[in-house]
Structures are given as structure tokens and as C-alpha cells.
Write a protein that holds these residues in place. Structure first.
Motif, short mmCIF file in Angstrom:
data_model
loop_
_atom_site.label_atom_id
_atom_site.label_comp_id
_atom_site.label_asym_id
_atom_site.label_seq_id
_atom_site.Cartn_x
_atom_site.Cartn_y
_atom_site.Cartn_z
N MET A 58 7.81 -2.65 -7.65
CA MET A 58 8.20 -3.05 -6.30
C MET A 58 6.97 -3.32 -5.44
SD MET A 58 11.28 -0.35 -5.71
CE MET A 58 12.63 -0.27 -6.88
N ALA A 59 5.95 -2.50 -5.61
CA ALA A 59 4.70 -2.72 -4.87
C ALA A 59 4.11 -4.07 -5.24
CB ALA A 59 3.71 -1.60 -5.17
N ASP A 76 3.43 5.93 -2.56
CA ASP A 76 4.64 6.70 -2.83
C ASP A 76 4.84 6.93 -4.32
OD1 ASP A 76 5.13 6.81 -0.15
OD2 ASP A 76 6.81 5.41 -0.15
N ALA A 77 4.34 6.01 -5.14
CA ALA A 77 4.50 6.16 -6.58
C ALA A 77 3.86 7.46 -7.08
CB ALA A 77 3.89 4.96 -7.31
N GLU A 80 0.83 -1.21 0.00
CA GLU A 80 0.00 0.00 0.00
C GLU A 80 0.86 1.26 0.00
OE1 GLU A 80 -4.05 -1.29 2.33
OE2 GLU A 80 -2.29 -0.85 3.54
N ARG A 81 1.94 1.23 0.81
CA ARG A 81 2.79 2.41 0.92
C ARG A 81 3.53 2.71 -0.38
NH1 ARG A 81 6.61 0.64 3.87
NH2 ARG A 81 8.12 0.73 2.19
N GLU A 128 5.92 -6.82 -3.43
CA GLU A 128 5.51 -6.91 -2.02
C GLU A 128 4.16 -7.64 -1.90
OE1 GLU A 128 7.47 -6.24 0.26
OE2 GLU A 128 8.68 -4.48 -0.17
N PHE A 129 3.25 -7.37 -2.83
CA PHE A 129 1.95 -8.03 -2.76
C PHE A 129 2.08 -9.52 -2.99
CE2 PHE A 129 -2.28 -9.34 -4.16
CZ PHE A 129 -3.04 -8.81 -3.12
N HIS A 130 2.98 -9.93 -3.88
CA HIS A 130 3.20 -11.36 -4.09
C HIS A 130 3.77 -12.01 -2.82
CE1 HIS A 130 1.91 -11.41 -8.18
NE2 HIS A 130 2.90 -10.66 -8.63
#
Length: 252
Positions: free
Chosen positions: A76-77, A60-61, A55-56, A80-82
Motif C-alpha cells: 500500500m505504501a 506503520d508496517a 511515509e506513514r 501511495e508513492f506511485h
């Protein structure tokens, strides 16, 4: 531009002479109800941390100055979700309800992110690089006390998503262009260090099963950290932070 080393204090979290739970697989180790509870807590904390990181980074994107930077953060997000999905699926596999496992840690993680909300793009990069790395260092240390199956999962989801080298490149370029921002970012990173360490300590202190696993072991099957070893662990984490600060071109 220097290559960022993985400054993790526990790059090889497999114990040199694994004994007790650290030498067992999940099927054997989970016979201990207390150990099973500790693992559910740990995976729940990690899962919510990865979900919050997703989420962050997505948020930030929006601060990214270029489309290229925006796409990099979006990738990158996604990574992280994976990681979150792997942890969620593992919790379900060991018959733990994922949402219930994550819930005890949601407020603490949300409070951390609220207290350390970046004011601009560069602060967001430093937070992702410094804050996430401190959390990863902590969980890598914990991983040395886990069964072989859980340890492999934890180390797998702690793999670098590429944010490290990206953050270093962008932050160093910004400091080169405007040296005055270095002091501000150094202060910001020191604040993040304190908040992240406090968060890691709270994760353990507030959950009896986790603290028992780390300090003194579970049912006599794992050595755990003694109090002196806990201090040494946080010293290693602090040293790794100092290396990362140097990579960013900031004073620790």
C-alpha cells in the motif's frame, strides 16, 4: 466479512451538466492565471499528502503483528508513492516546481500526522481508513470543479490502494476477539474525523486561489460552491464517514 463500499460522497465527480472550466481541457482552462494557481496549489497539497501517506504506511508496517500484514502495508505504501510520482510529474509538466508547490502544505500535513500519531497497530489501521478516506472525499468534491484533464488525474490518484478492505477485516476481527477495544477505537475515529475536517478546511482557507475556485468560481468561468453548498459538501463527507464507521463495526 462485509465488502467495503466506496463511501465517497462524490463517486462520479464529473458534473452532470459541466459548464465553464469543468467542461474545458487544461490547455483552455489554464489561460486563467488564477485557475492555474489554484490547480498548482491543489496538486501540491495532494502530492505532499501522498508522500506523507507513503511515509506513514511504511512506518506503520513496523507495528504489523505478522509478516503477511507487514507485506500488505508495504504494498500500500508503494501504491501511495506511485500516486505521488504521478502528481509530481504533472506539476513538472505544467511548469510548476514540485517542491515549491508542496511546501506551503507540508507543515499542516505534518502537524495533522503528529497530532494523530497512532499508539498501536489497530489505531494505525483506523487512521489510514478513516483519515485518508475523509481527505479523499474532500478532494473528490473539489474535482467536480476542475478541468477535464486535471479531474481525471485527481480521481486516478484517489483510487483505493486496498487499505479499506484490509483495515475493515483486521479491525472487525480484533473487535470480535476483544469487544472492549471497540469503544476505544470509536473514540479514536471521532477524533480523526474532527482533525481531518479541520485540515481540509485549512487547506482551502489558507490559499486564496483555491478558496476562490471553490466559492464563487474563477473569472466567472466556474460556478464553484456557494456557502450553502459548502455546508452540504461537508454533510456528505460526514455521512460517508458514518458508513465507514459502520463497516468497521464502530459507532459513529
Amino acid at each position: 466479512m462485509p465488502t467495503v463500499e466506496n463511501a465517497s460522497p462524490a463517486d462520479d465527480s464529473t458534473p452532470a451538466e459541466a459548464t465553464g472550466i469543468a467542461s474545458q481541457d487544461w490547455a483552455t482552462a489554464s489561460a486563467s492565471p488564477q485557475y492555474r494557481a489554484a490547480v498548482v496549489d491543489l496538486l501540491g497539497a495532494l502530492a505532499y499528502g501522498e508522500l506523507a501517506a507513503f511515509e506513514r504506511l511504511a512506518e506503520d508496517a513496523k507495528l504489523a503483528p505478522t509478516l503477511e500484514d507487514k507485506a500488505e502495508l508495504a504494498a500500500m505504501a508503494s501504491a501511495e508513492f506511485h500516486h505521488f510520482e504521478r502528481l509530481r510529474d504533472r506539476l513538472a509538466t505544467i511548469e510548476a516546481e514540485p517542491t515549491a508547490a508542496m511546501q506551503p502544505f507540508a507543515q499542516g500535513v505534518d502537524d495533522f500526522h503528529r497530532q494523530t500519531a497512532p499508539s498501536d497497530w489497530l489505531e494505525g489501521l483506523v487512521k489510514a481508513y478513516v483519515g485518508d478516506s475523509i481527505a479523499s472525499d474532500f478532494y473528490r468534491e473539489v474535482a467536480s470543479h476542475l478541468d477535464t484533464d486535471t479531474r481525471a488525474l485527481v480521481l486516478g490518484v484517489l483510487d483505493d490502494t486496498g487499505h479499506g478492505n484490509f483495515a475493515v477485516e483486521k479491525v472487525r476481527a480484533a473487535i470480535e476477539a476483544d469487544p472492549r477495544c471497540g469503544g476505544r477505537l470509536a473514540l479514536w475515529a471521532r477524533r480523526l474525523m474532527g482533525e481531518a475536517l479541520s485540515q481540509a478546511q485549512r487547506v482551502v482557507a489558507e490559499r486564496d486561489a483555491l478558496s476562490t475556485m471553490l466559492v464563487g468560481g474563477v473569472d466567472g468561468m466556474a460556478a464553484g460552491f456557494d456557502l450553502a453548498a459548502v455546508g452540504e459538501m461537508f454533510t456528505r463527507i460526514t455521512k460517508a464517514h458514518t458508513k465507514r464507521m459502520a463497516a468497521l463495526g464502530l459507532a459513529a
